[in-house]
Design an enzyme around this catalytic site. Structure first.
Site, PDB file in Angstrom:
ATOM      1  N   GLY A 131       0.921  -1.162   0.000  1.00 55.54           N
ATOM      2  CA  GLY A 131      -0.144  -0.010  -0.120  1.00 55.54           C
ATOM      3  C   GLY A 131       0.938   1.275   0.109  1.00 55.54           C
ATOM      4  O   GLY A 131       1.923   1.237  -0.487  1.00 55.54           O
ATOM      5  N   ARG A 142     -33.156  -1.998  16.575  1.00 49.61           N
ATOM      6  CA  ARG A 142     -32.252  -1.197  17.132  1.00 49.61           C
ATOM      7  C   ARG A 142     -31.491  -0.340  15.880  1.00 49.61           C
ATOM      8  O   ARG A 142     -31.631  -0.446  14.569  1.00 49.61           O
ATOM      9  CB  ARG A 142     -31.129  -2.163  17.467  1.00 49.61           C
ATOM     10  CG  ARG A 142     -31.472  -2.766  18.919  1.00 49.61           C
ATOM     11  CD  ARG A 142     -30.342  -3.905  19.279  1.00 49.61           C
ATOM     12  NE  ARG A 142     -30.872  -4.371  20.564  1.00 49.61           N
ATOM     13  CZ  ARG A 142     -30.336  -5.628  21.078  1.00 49.61           C
ATOM     14  NH1 ARG A 142     -29.495  -6.411  20.025  1.00 49.61           N
ATOM     15  NH2 ARG A 142     -30.498  -5.959  22.242  1.00 49.61           N
ATOM     16  N   ILE A 155      -6.650  -2.990   1.374  1.00 49.99           N
ATOM     17  CA  ILE A 155      -8.269  -2.902   1.338  1.00 49.99           C
ATOM     18  C   ILE A 155      -8.575  -1.381   1.425  1.00 49.99           C
ATOM     19  O   ILE A 155      -9.861  -1.278   1.284  1.00 49.99           O
ATOM     20  CB  ILE A 155      -8.581  -3.666   2.525  1.00 49.99           C
ATOM     21  CG1 ILE A 155      -8.156  -3.251   3.870  1.00 49.99           C
ATOM     22  CG2 ILE A 155      -8.278  -5.360   2.186  1.00 49.99           C
ATOM     23  CD1 ILE A 155      -8.787  -3.625   4.949  1.00 49.99           C
ATOM     24  N   ASP A 156      -7.706  -0.735   1.758  1.00 47.84           N
ATOM     25  CA  ASP A 156      -8.037   0.844   1.960  1.00 47.84           C
ATOM     26  C   ASP A 156      -8.134   1.459   0.539  1.00 47.84           C
ATOM     27  O   ASP A 156      -9.043   2.525   0.540  1.00 47.84           O
ATOM     28  CB  ASP A 156      -6.953   1.561   2.727  1.00 47.84           C
ATOM     29  CG  ASP A 156      -6.469   1.084   4.203  1.00 47.84           C
ATOM     30  OD1 ASP A 156      -7.417   0.166   4.460  1.00 47.84           O
ATOM     31  OD2 ASP A 156      -5.459   1.284   4.639  1.00 47.84           O
ATOM     32  N   VAL A 168     -11.119  -9.415   9.984  1.00 46.44           N
ATOM     33  CA  VAL A 168     -11.951 -10.323   9.312  1.00 46.44           C
ATOM     34  C   VAL A 168     -11.820  -9.869   7.918  1.00 46.44           C
ATOM     35  O   VAL A 168     -11.594 -10.562   6.954  1.00 46.44           O
ATOM     36  CB  VAL A 168     -13.189 -10.446  10.038  1.00 46.44           C
ATOM     37  CG1 VAL A 168     -14.238 -11.261   8.875  1.00 46.44           C
ATOM     38  CG2 VAL A 168     -13.195 -11.009  11.241  1.00 46.44           C
ATOM     39  N   ARG A 174      -9.745  -8.619   5.905  1.00 49.90           N
ATOM     40  CA  ARG A 174      -8.435  -8.949   5.492  1.00 49.90           C
ATOM     41  C   ARG A 174      -8.286 -10.437   5.220  1.00 49.90           C
ATOM     42  O   ARG A 174      -7.125 -10.818   4.409  1.00 49.90           O
ATOM     43  CB  ARG A 174      -7.206  -8.215   5.890  1.00 49.90           C
ATOM     44  CG  ARG A 174      -7.438  -6.800   6.253  1.00 49.90           C
ATOM     45  CD  ARG A 174      -5.952  -6.165   6.322  1.00 49.90           C
ATOM     46  NE  ARG A 174      -4.942  -6.692   7.044  1.00 49.90           N
ATOM     47  CZ  ARG A 174      -4.125  -6.105   7.910  1.00 49.90           C
ATOM     48  NH1 ARG A 174      -4.425  -4.984   8.354  1.00 49.90           N
ATOM     49  NH2 ARG A 174      -3.106  -6.849   8.475  1.00 49.90           N
TER      50      ARG A 174
HETATM   51  O1  F6P Z   1      -4.024  -0.946   5.557  1.00 48.41           O
HETATM   52  C1  F6P Z   1      -4.625  -1.907   5.900  1.00 48.41           C
HETATM   53  C2  F6P Z   1      -5.270  -1.694   7.180  1.00 48.41           C
HETATM   54  O2  F6P Z   1      -6.396  -2.884   7.230  1.00 48.41           O
HETATM   55  C3  F6P Z   1      -6.042  -0.517   7.750  1.00 48.41           C
HETATM   56  O3  F6P Z   1      -7.409  -0.547   7.102  1.00 48.41           O
HETATM   57  C4  F6P Z   1      -6.044  -0.663   8.864  1.00 48.41           C
HETATM   58  O4  F6P Z   1      -5.956   0.766   9.707  1.00 48.41           O
HETATM   59  C5  F6P Z   1      -4.667  -1.037   9.176  1.00 48.41           C
HETATM   60  O5  F6P Z   1      -4.208  -1.763   8.037  1.00 48.41           O
HETATM   61  C6  F6P Z   1      -4.540  -1.947  10.554  1.00 48.41           C
HETATM   62  O6  F6P Z   1      -3.118  -2.356  10.592  1.00 48.41           O
HETATM   63  P1  F6P Z   1      -2.875  -3.712  11.553  1.00 48.41           P
HETATM   64  O7  F6P Z   1      -3.051  -4.893  10.617  1.00 48.41           O
HETATM   65  O8  F6P Z   1      -1.292  -3.461  11.582  1.00 48.41           O
HETATM   66  O9  F6P Z   1      -3.380  -3.452  13.056  1.00 48.41           O
END
Ligand code: F6P
Length: 382
Positions: free
Chosen positions: A115, A176, A140-141, A305, A307
């Protein structure tokens, strides 16, 4: 190009930053496409750390077979940067070591899958040591510059959408408000895409600072019209009007946010509870909305989850196209580019135009316009 023209050439591949589905599909595509030219491939383990510590494996045809559908990365990953690498008790600039190792192995090119951080770190290797680098946009961002899309995003969007679908049935049954926190760092692509696809009633993204009162009014009107449940998709980087913006996912950033929480003005009508250290933003949103609407509210954090697991067909296809294009560029010795997507084609873009730039969601983006047109509240009074 003839195979003979490439005899004794060797490239390295590494995966860096947070993992995501599709990394293996991309590794496979790069490796298989250069093997076609008889170019050898090594894979460095655990991101840039493997390059610094000389830890690598040969990526032959057998190694890259059967990995197209497998999530994560067979090479392992880390968030280590060559120029600031924790080494024992201290942090050191290991750039020269990384470059020397690449040179000693006579690498023609280092392919870095990652990324924004990885794009920057790869470009540093170009600038500091003249290494040849090619990158692919993975996250994923979905926030890497100069590409329409990053791989991993589609899979995460699917997972997040399915979560919203599932929350609908339980929110409906209990009448809710349920808020779902989604990843995305400082960009709202994931919450926006999944929020629209899942039919979230409210979508909060970092690019549009939210007004909790506007959201509460929207939810009250919704309830008065007979809709007794509401779903809110919250990007982890979403921030309230008047607070310090930031991407809260990393531990240090969470600390910043905890500090900014303290600095915020009290919200009229909301009893502020004693400060919880690192209270997730989604928690706070739910607490405030419950107080302002009188409706029972719950929150869910989907976390990692998003990722995990196997990449979608769309991501597999994208990774294969990007990786195959990288292979062609390597064969042609066309370096220091990221392979991006523009419309229907994969294109090489100069790495210097990518490194250090975060692609957030433009506030007039067609997705936002579409969301507003179908009556979705974007957290403001627009
Ligand atoms: O950059 C991908 C990402 O999943 C972001 O969406 C999230 O903020 C970050 O990585 C989380 O990082 P880590 O897996 O190091 O906690």
């Amino acid at each position: 190009m003839k195979k003979r023209a490439h005899a004794h050439r060797c490239i390295g591949i590494l995966t860096a930053g947070g993992d995501c589905p599709g990394l293996n599909a991309a590794i496979r595509a790069v490796a298989k496409s250069v093997m076609h030219y008889d170019i050898q491939v090594v894979g460095f383990l655990d991101g840039f750390r493997g390059l610094v510590e000389n830890r690598f494996v040969a990526l032959d045809d057998r190694m890259v077979s059967g990995i197209l559908t497998v999530g994560g990365t067979i090479l392992g990953t880390s968030r280590d940067k060559p120029h600031k690498m924790p080494m024992g008790d201290t942090t050191m600039d290991m750039t020269e070591v990384a470059i020397a190792n690449a040179r000693r192995m006579h690498l023609d090119c280092l392919v870095c899958l990652g990324g924004n951080g990885t794009q920057k770190n790869a470009f540093r290797l170009v600038e500091r040591g003249g290494l040849n680098v090619i990158t692919l946009p993975k996250t994923i961002d979905n926030d890497v510059a100069m590409t329409d899309i990053c791989f991993g995003f589609d899979t995460a969007k699917n997972i997040a959408t399915e979560a919203i679908d599932r929350l609908h049935t339980t929110a409906t049954s209990h009448h809710r408000i349920i808020a779902l926190e989604l990843m995305g760092h400082s960009a709202g692509w994931l919450a926006l895409g999944a929020g629209i696809a899942g039919g979230a009633d409210v979508i909060l993204i970092p690019e549009i600072h939210y007004d909790i009162h506007a959201i509460a009014e929207f939810l009250n009107i919704r309830r008065q019209s007979g809709k007794r449940f509401s779903i809110i998709a919250v990007a982890e980087g979403a921030t309230a009007i008047g607070s310090v913006p930031g991407a809260p996912a990393q531990a240090d950033e969470k600390k910043k946010r905890a500090k900014s929480d303290k600095a915020e003005l009290p919200i009229p009508g909301v009893q502020k509870e004693p400060l919880m250290i690192q209270e997730p933003m989604v928690n706070r949103i739910v607490r405030e909305l419950q107080a302002l609407t009188g409706v029972e509210a719950r929150m869910t954090q989907l976390g990692h989850v998003q990722r995990g697991g196997t990449p979608t067909p769309t991501d597999r296809l994208l990774c294969t196209r990007l990786g195959a294009m990288a292979g062609e560029l390597i064969a042609a010795r066309h370096y220091n580019v990221m392979v991006g997507v523009r419309g229907d084609t994969c294109v090489p873009v100069p790495l210097r135009k990518v490194a250090g730039i975060v692609r957030t969601v433009p506030v007039d983006h067609p997705w936002i316009q579409a969301a507003r047109r179908v009556g979705t509240c974007m957290g403001d009074r627009a």
